[in-house]
Design an enzyme around this catalytic site. Structure first.
Site: not given
Ligand code: NAI
Length: 641
Positions: A103, A123
């Protein structure tokens, strides 16, 4: 200092140094905020390069911080500030860029990676979705269907794949230097200012349907899909806000707690003094028996880089065994898992013969011959004669007494159980079975091997079925009792799937084949009398020659590979009920699962009490990785909390 700024005007290099994996811990987040201010205030700096110290970029969040209240600055705020920086940033990636790490790199204006870099948003595997803009930025950089796959499957991709998709801009062995060379040309369009890439709705919907199906009750997968869809339709800021809200909700969920438990449990299985002392060197490996398991085991060792010599009982069987291994390797190539060079290297390292004497130089032998104590003892006696005295001798037996097998060898200290699961080159679980006289350095070697093979090793004591098969037999018997009481195999399978199991207990048996267990039961009956609770249905199916999928008939009937309820099986069950004088009653899925799970837990408690498993979390790991227990429920002990 976990974040440092090095001025080399007109370039500045920001390095994250937070061993072991440069996680985005609070000190890193705060450090980034500090250097951001310095950079923006420094007119001499025109371009910023972001790198990780050591062997990796940033492998994700700091999972240890998960259970505590979050301390600012929060990652989304840091990343938004990075993206708002007046200067262009270039991410120099190596090792892994995962989760918060990827990210972070997506807020940069360019990404350059070494060819070995792995990039991913895992995730979902922890019951979460990316919470710092990952679901909003990724579909702006790559095809949204590809973004959906990465986010909702959690699987990382290679640098070359990332380059093809457009997630990185360049591959280089020295990404920091490459970034310096490109510094003056760095584009300044920010990721969030880009439009979402055009999507082919049909393929997007097909991928979405496949992911939903695979999720089997795991809520983070659905949340990931919804988040990508919002990123495609809402303005970026609204999508970011919604992503954050969904992330926080998931973080507080029971499923995420369960998945975090499994994450730590899988890393704690070998935290035992016996696993961490001195070990023996393994340079080459022998495998005895090239059937289903032997072929898979040989492949697992070949993939891990070992030379493998397989021994079969006669010349005819050698050819069949060799072909089995070649077929598995070829499948790997066809699926794109193995490059031709890797395949060639494995072929070069593989030998097969019918001569035990060829094993005189190997350091480890794994035996995978028929499940018969006399055959296995004879094999070990032969191995005792031909192998080096310090070579480790391992058995892949499913149920037999490893102490008895070790007794066939002059030095039982070198005998251990390595219980692989089928298919052995794919399944992650490896039970390391420790007979009474095994040497500690043999256990430590097995533990190291498990890691090198990419498997999760779990220590198990000697008993009938060790940890996993012993527990499975117990709840399988309970399921058979449920059949007598009124349930049908397809109802039991449906209830287990509904609970989240990968497969029901009857489908699983049909897939493995019913004949082997039948032979084992018959052999056992010779020495141990059957009690009143014995359920005869499985034997009756086998007496008819119905062995499961391979005969198109077993607990279920099979048509074109699809399982369908079997009238014949239902009839056999009805007869068994009549013989026992039972009048059947309908059972709900909840009633079925209550019975199966309580039986499973009772046996698991007993396995622990007997010292066969070291700790409850090991049993959770075994049931999840070997028997399809839903990972997101955390395993039988976690769910019982
Ligand atoms: P299999 O019947 O497919 O293969 C056994 C192989 O051993 C055959 O190719 C046979 O020719 C060979 N063999 C027999 N005696 C031999 C000897 N004296 N010397 C050399 N080779 C010999 O059986 P499978 O399924 O591969 O099972 C092997 C072992 O692995 C058994 O102990 C079984 O309990 C265990 N196991 C099986 C699992 C499964 O799902 N099939 C899972 C985990 C363990």
């Amino acid at each position: 200092m976990t974040v440092t700024l090095q001025r080399d005007v007109p370039v500045a290099i920001v390095t994250i140094d937070n061993p072991p994996v440069n996680a985005t811990s609070q000190s890193v987040r705060a450090g980034l905020m500090t250097v951001l201010e310095q950079i923006d205030a420094d007119a001499g700096i025109k371009t910023v390069i972001l790198a990780g110290a050591g062997r990796t970029f940033v492998a994700g969040g700091d999972i240890k911080e998960f259970s505590a209240p979050p301390v600012p600055p929060h990652l989304p705020d840091v990343l938004n500030a990075m993206e708002a920086s007046a200067k262009p940033w270039i991410a120099a990636l190596n090792g892994t860029a995962l989760g918060g790490g990827l990210e972070m790199s997506m807020t940069c204006h360019m990404r350059i990676a070494t060819p070995e870099t792995q990039l991913g948003l895992p995730e979902v595997n922890l019951g979460l979705i990316p919470g710092a803009g990952g679901t909003v930025r990724l579909p702006r950089l790559i095809d949204p269907t590809e973004a959906l796959t990465m986010i909702a499957s959690g699987k990382p991709i290679s640098a070359s794949h990332a380059l093809r998709l457009g997630l990185i801009d360049k591959m280089s062995d020295d990404p920091v230097q490459a970034a310096k060379d490109l510094a003056s040309k760095a584009v300044t369009t920010r990721t969030l200012q880009r439009a979402v890439r055009p999507v082919d709705q049909t393929s997007f919907d097909a991928v979405k349907a496949r992911l939903h199906k695979k999720a089997r009750g795991q809520i983070s997968v659905g949340a990931a899909i919804r988040s990508v869809e919002r990123a495609m339709t809402l303005p970026a800021q609204l999508a970011l806000d919604a992503e954050r809200a969904a992330f926080l909700e998931l973080k507080a969920s029971e499923q995420s707690a369960a998945l975090r438990h499994v994450f730590f449990a899988e890393r704690a299985t070998l935290a035992d003094p016996r696993c961490n002392g001195p070990s023996r060197d393994i340079a080459s490996v022998g495998v005895i028996g090239g059937g289903t398991m032997g072929a898979g085991i040989a492949t697992a060792f070949l993939r891990a880089g070992y030379p493998v010599h397989m021994v079969e009982r006669e010349a005819g069987a050698v050819g069949t065994a060799r072909k089995r291994v070649q077929d598995i390797l070829e499948q790997g190539r066809k699926r794109g898992l193995l490059a031709q060079v890797q395949l060639d290297s494995m072929h070069n390292r593989f030998r097969a013969s019918d001569r035990y004497g060829d094993l005189d130089e190997v350091d480890l032998v794994v035996e995978a011959v028929f499940e018969d104590i006399a055959v296995k003892r004879a094999v070990f006696a032969q191995l005792d004669e031909v192998t080096k005295p310090r070579a480790i001798l391992a058995t892949n037996t499913s149920y037999l007494d490893v102490n008895q097998i070790a007794g066939a060898v002059a030095d039982p200290a070198r005998v251990i159980g390595l219980h692989f699961f089928s298919p052995a080159h794919i399944m992650k679980l490896l039970e390391i079975v420790t007979p009474d006289k095994v040497a500690d350095d043999v256990i430590a070697t097995a533990a190291k091997l498990a890691k090198r093979l990419g498997k999760i090793g779990v220590l198990a004591g000697v008993c009938d079925g060790f940890i996993g098969n012993r527990i499975m037999c117990s709840y399988r018997h309970e399921a058979d009792v449920l059949l007598l009481e009124g349930a049908l195999p397809w109802e039991v399978d449906a209830a287990m799937r509904e609970y989240g199991f990968a497969m029901g207990i009857y489908e699983m048996q049909d897939m493995a084949g019913l004949d082997i267990a039948w032979a084992t039961r018959a052999r056992r009956a010779e020495t141990a009398p059957r009690d009143d609770g014995y359920v005869t249905v499985a034997d009756s199916l086998c007496e008819n020659g119905w062995f499961g999928r391979k005969t198109d008939k077993g607990w279920h009937d099979y048509a074109d590979g699809q399982a369908i309820p079997s009238k014949d099986t239902a009839k056999i069950i009805a007869e068994a009920r009549e013989m026992k004088g039972v009048s059947p009653r309908p059972l709900t899925p909840d009633q079925i699962m209550d019975r199966i799970l309580s039986r499973l837990r009772m046996e698991a408690d007993q396995v622990l009490a007997d010292g066969v498993a070291r700790q409850p979390s090991d049993i959770d790991v075994v049931m999840i990785n070997g028997y399809g227990f839903p990972r997101w429920r955390g395993g039988p002990f976690f769910t019982a909390k």
